[in-house]
Design a protein around this motif. Sequence first.
Motif, PDB file in Angstrom:
ATOM      1  N   VAL A  12       0.852  -1.200   0.000  1.00  0.00           N
ATOM      2  CA  VAL A  12       0.000   0.000   0.000  1.00  0.00           C
ATOM      3  C   VAL A  12       0.886   1.248   0.000  1.00  0.00           C
ATOM      4  O   VAL A  12       0.604   2.233  -0.702  1.00  0.00           O
ATOM      5  N   THR A  15       2.008   2.213  -3.420  1.00  0.00           N
ATOM      6  CA  THR A  15       0.956   2.912  -4.168  1.00  0.00           C
ATOM      7  C   THR A  15       0.894   4.382  -3.736  1.00  0.00           C
ATOM      8  O   THR A  15       0.837   5.286  -4.582  1.00  0.00           O
ATOM      9  N   VAL A  16       0.920   4.610  -2.431  1.00  0.00           N
ATOM     10  CA  VAL A  16       0.843   5.995  -1.934  1.00  0.00           C
ATOM     11  C   VAL A  16       2.045   6.791  -2.441  1.00  0.00           C
ATOM     12  O   VAL A  16       1.910   7.936  -2.900  1.00  0.00           O
ATOM     13  N   GLU A  19       1.695   7.805  -6.002  1.00  0.00           N
ATOM     14  CA  GLU A  19       0.760   8.947  -6.097  1.00  0.00           C
ATOM     15  C   GLU A  19       1.458  10.254  -5.707  1.00  0.00           C
ATOM     16  O   GLU A  19       1.263  11.284  -6.347  1.00  0.00           O
ATOM     17  N   ARG A 148      -5.725   4.054   5.459  1.00  0.00           N
ATOM     18  CA  ARG A 148      -5.440   3.799   4.038  1.00  0.00           C
ATOM     19  C   ARG A 148      -5.300   2.290   3.767  1.00  0.00           C
ATOM     20  O   ARG A 148      -5.735   1.799   2.724  1.00  0.00           O
ATOM     21  N   ILE A 149      -4.711   1.555   4.706  1.00  0.00           N
ATOM     22  CA  ILE A 149      -4.601   0.094   4.538  1.00  0.00           C
ATOM     23  C   ILE A 149      -6.009  -0.521   4.485  1.00  0.00           C
ATOM     24  O   ILE A 149      -6.316  -1.333   3.614  1.00  0.00           O
ATOM     25  N   ASP A 151      -8.794   0.876   3.654  1.00  0.00           N
ATOM     26  CA  ASP A 151      -9.449   1.299   2.414  1.00  0.00           C
ATOM     27  C   ASP A 151      -8.906   0.506   1.218  1.00  0.00           C
ATOM     28  O   ASP A 151      -9.667  -0.001   0.391  1.00  0.00           O
ATOM     29  N   HIS A 152      -7.589   0.382   1.166  1.00  0.00           N
ATOM     30  CA  HIS A 152      -6.936  -0.295   0.039  1.00  0.00           C
ATOM     31  C   HIS A 152      -7.440  -1.728  -0.105  1.00  0.00           C
ATOM     32  O   HIS A 152      -7.667  -2.214  -1.219  1.00  0.00           O
ATOM     33  N   TYR A 153      -7.585  -2.414   1.027  1.00  0.00           N
ATOM     34  CA  TYR A 153      -7.994  -3.823   0.962  1.00  0.00           C
ATOM     35  C   TYR A 153      -9.518  -3.990   1.025  1.00  0.00           C
ATOM     36  O   TYR A 153     -10.013  -5.111   1.161  1.00  0.00           O
ATOM     37  N   THR A 258      -2.131  -7.293   9.613  1.00  0.00           N
ATOM     38  CA  THR A 258      -0.909  -6.636   9.121  1.00  0.00           C
ATOM     39  C   THR A 258       0.296  -7.293   9.799  1.00  0.00           C
ATOM     40  O   THR A 258       0.252  -7.577  10.993  1.00  0.00           O
ATOM     41  N   MET A 267       3.745   2.598   6.114  1.00  0.00           N
ATOM     42  CA  MET A 267       2.668   3.552   5.839  1.00  0.00           C
ATOM     43  C   MET A 267       2.917   4.893   6.516  1.00  0.00           C
ATOM     44  O   MET A 267       2.532   5.945   6.007  1.00  0.00           O
ATOM     45  N   SER A 274       2.882  12.152   1.824  1.00  0.00           N
ATOM     46  CA  SER A 274       1.586  12.605   1.316  1.00  0.00           C
ATOM     47  C   SER A 274       1.187  13.929   1.984  1.00  0.00           C
ATOM     48  O   SER A 274       0.702  14.863   1.313  1.00  0.00           O
TER      49      SER A 274
END
Length: 285
Positions: A12, A15-16, A19, A148-149, A151-153, A258, A267, A274
């Motif tokens: 994850v 990916t962040v 972005e 975010r984890i 949400d991602h999954y 996790t 993260m 971010s």
Amino acid sequence: MIETQLLSGTAVASTVKEEVAERVSVLNGRGKSVGLATVLVGEDPASEVYVRNKRRTAEKLGIASIHHQLAADTPQSEVDDLIVRLNQDPAVDGILVQLPLPDGLDGERAVNLIDPAKDADGLHPTNLGKLILGQPGLTPCTPTGVMRILDHYGIGVSGKHAVVIGRSFLVGRPLAMLLNQKGTDATVTMAHSRTPDLAALSRTADIVVAAVGVAKLVGPDFVKPGATVIDVGINRTEDGLVGDADFEALQGIAGAITPVPKGVGPMTVAMLMSNTASAAEAAIT
Ligand code: NAD
């Protein structure tokens, strides 16, 4: 038998970071450079590793790393002056003061001096206040990374019961706020060292978050079959780095978990980047 899903923070975080690199390149295209200032006081080895990691990640994403290393015996007034200068420096979008500061220096005072608009860690009272009020602001990195984890999954939070173990201002308390925000809508119980019968309470949760600092505290007796376990803890033991959850013992019981390392840890750094990008975007709008 439940097949326990591995929630990879490393994946994850990648990916962040992709972005963020894209957001930085858009900002650069608009003539805006992005800078993260790090302030490290003293020579604590763990803090040095954390700051080095943050600086390297920033540079990889196109964020200028502006580092200030101060001696452990630096007077508070010099730390204060540096933060005030960084607040005024247009090349600096995010400021991170690595905590804890050495004995004799006031970390809380240092954080309070940071311009809330440049508060990359999201720990300034103004930003924590906005979080409680549900107003947009920079949010603390580790709790935001946990969200975010989830949400991602695609782990639904709305209507679920989350038990957050640990009530620090750094992790547990802001995470509880994020989980029960309007629109996210978990029902949250915050547990801590004085919570009676913690295992029984934890077993009522659909989502268990452990942010405690006690190795393998969350074992099979803490987890309802199929529940999600988010392990924030980092504990250095004879067996190496372990979390607050007993990862092996929860296989086949937790629905998802996790790992430690490679879970929430990566993260935290990704969300710092971010937040720095968000601060830079806000600076030119
Ligand atoms: P903290 O010491 O400030 O807070 C710990 C909390 O746990 C307290 O609220 C305390 O009441 C509670 N607690 C302590 N013992 C307990 C017990 N036996 N049962 C129930 N609750 C208990 O710690 P923190 O800064 O919130 O960090 C917690 C853990 O998360 C640590 O292991 C830390 O290293 C780790 N951490 C990881 C990251 C990351 O990026 N993964 C970031 C921050 C902290």
